[in-house]
Design an enzyme around this catalytic site. Structure first.
Site, PDB file in Angstrom:
ATOM      1  N   GLU A 147       0.784  -1.224   0.037  1.00  0.00           N
ATOM      2  CA  GLU A 147       0.097   0.028  -0.217  1.00  0.00           C
ATOM      3  C   GLU A 147       0.784   1.157  -0.028  1.00  0.00           C
ATOM      4  O   GLU A 147       0.553   2.180  -0.601  1.00  0.00           O
ATOM      5  CB  GLU A 147      -0.975  -0.058   1.256  1.00  0.00           C
ATOM      6  CG  GLU A 147      -1.997   0.932   1.276  1.00  0.00           C
ATOM      7  CD  GLU A 147      -3.136   0.670   0.160  1.00  0.00           C
ATOM      8  OE1 GLU A 147      -2.783   0.102  -0.774  1.00  0.00           O
ATOM      9  OE2 GLU A 147      -4.349   0.945   0.673  1.00  0.00           O
ATOM     10  N   THR A 200      -5.719   8.776  -4.280  1.00  0.00           N
ATOM     11  CA  THR A 200      -5.501   8.594  -2.785  1.00  0.00           C
ATOM     12  C   THR A 200      -4.470   9.545  -2.345  1.00  0.00           C
ATOM     13  O   THR A 200      -4.578  10.493  -1.334  1.00  0.00           O
ATOM     14  CB  THR A 200      -5.140   7.320  -2.276  1.00  0.00           C
ATOM     15  OG1 THR A 200      -6.419   6.431  -2.594  1.00  0.00           O
ATOM     16  CG2 THR A 200      -4.981   7.429  -0.916  1.00  0.00           C
TER      17      THR A 200
HETATM   18  N1  HSE Z   1      -7.819   6.061   5.072  1.00  0.00           N
HETATM   19  C1  HSE Z   1      -7.256   6.208   3.727  1.00  0.00           C
HETATM   20  C2  HSE Z   1      -7.639   7.537   3.345  1.00  0.00           C
HETATM   21  C3  HSE Z   1      -8.109   5.197   2.843  1.00  0.00           C
HETATM   22  O1  HSE Z   1      -8.818   8.025   3.720  1.00  0.00           O
HETATM   23  O2  HSE Z   1      -6.899   8.384   2.839  1.00  0.00           O
HETATM   24  C4  HSE Z   1      -7.629   5.441   1.490  1.00  0.00           C
HETATM   25  O3  HSE Z   1      -8.431   4.432   0.711  1.00  0.00           O
END
Ligand code: HSE
Length: 326
Positions: A147, A200
């Site tokens: 990730e 992201t």
């Molecule tokens: N917790 C992460 C975010 C998840 O909100 O950036 C990304 O899929």
């Protein structure tokens, strides 16, 4: 995170020739639990077909469903790089070779844990091929590193539910401490992906680094309330608690029609509505599949009138995580 050498007795003569694995999409954050809560969906998900080859090394020979966006270079591709890292730490780098075919069944940059599903499928596949020497707990750090490679940060709220299934709490990151939570049977979701790209990486850069204590108090009250609601199967408490005062106001700006979609969902009886992971997918949480279906249809209809294409998925919580397809 430092991935250490693993000592496992692996009988090379028992390694399987081929395995096909599905790993699910996930909804990270569960609306109020940024970076610490997530759950797995029944669909969509990604598939990895892994075949043993006579030469050592990891190669990717085919990727489908990515519109040519993912690298075939095994050093750069998250799936192959994670598999390579695991083989290296098992001391098998020069002994075992595999060929990977990756079939993506969900959009990239959708907020559905696309990179996590692929990485988890790849790591679950190599572990299965080797006779399952590692537990899921031992596989998790490799998934988190995958990730990090894909998004720049090693958040675990997609990979943990993709790997373990169900609803998971990341109680802590150093060291990783993942707690499974109960998934009430009636809980369903309608997930809608409006076809706009929100990586992201970008969605994380937008978030404020500092927050007000009064907002933190609201948010941790909500997280605690949600967890109590899951244990007690108290749907009113779940509904009251699944609210995000920290991240949603900032990220909603990146999602077209966000507040209109939220209005539709709440009018149609959703317990809650919010952003799935870093978006642009959104999630309507409901107490039954029919309401989830109706909300999803209405929202997709609305998006189509606004000339935004979308995908919709209806799901309960997937409590199994990855599964072997053959
Ligand atoms: N917790 C992460 C975010 C998840 O909100 O950036 C990304 O899929």
């Amino acid at each position: 995170m430092e991935l250490s050498q693993l000592k496992k007795d692996i009988d090379l003569s028992l390694i399987l020739d081929e395995v096909k694995v599905f790993a699910p999409a996930t909804v990270a954050n569960m609306i109020c639990g940024f970076d610490i809560l997530g759950f797995a969906l029944n669909e969509p998900g990604d598939e990895v077909v892994m075949t043993r080859r006579s030469e050592p090394g990891v190669v990717i020979t085919e990727i489908t469903g990515d519109d040519g966006r993912l690298p075939l270079d095994p050093q750069k591709n998250t799936v192959s790089a994670s598999v390579q890292s695991l083989l290296r730490n098992l001391g098998l780098e020069h002994e075992v070779g595999v060929e990977i075919k990756l079939h993506k069944h969900m959009p990239i940059g959708s907020g559905l844990g696309s990179s996590s599903a692929s990485t988890v499928a790849g790591l679950f596949a190599i572990n299965t091929l080797l006779g399952s020497p590692l537990s899921r707990e031992e596989l998790l750090p490799y998934c988190v590193e995958g990730e990090r490679l894909a998004c720049g940060t090693g958040h675990a709220d997609n990979v943990a539910p993709a790997l373990f299934g169900g609803i998971t709490l990341i109680r802590g990151y150093e060291p990783l401490d993942v707690i499974p939570l109960p998934a009430p049977k009636e809980l369903h979701v309608g997930v809608i992906f409006p076809q706009v790209d929100v990586p992201t990486r970008d969605a994380r850069q937008l978030i404020k680094e500092k927050i007000y204590l009064k907002d933190a108090v609201v948010q941790w009250g909500n997280i605690a309330g949600l967890i109590a609601g899951l244990y007690e199967e108290d749907y009113d408490l779940i509904a009251r608690s699944m609210q995000d005062v920290l991240i949603e106001p900032t990220r909603a700006i990146l999602i077209p029609q966000f507040y209109e979609m939220k209005r539709i969902a709440m009018e149609e009886g959703a317990l809650s509505f919010g952003i799935s992971g870093s978006g642009p997918s959104v999630v309507a949480v409901t107490r039954d599949a029919h309401i989830a279906q109706k909300i999803t249809e209405k929202i997709q209809q609305h998006l189509s009138e606004a000339e935004i294409e979308s995908y919709g998925y209806i799901s309960a919580v997937n409590v199994d995580g990855p599964r072997i397809l053959g």
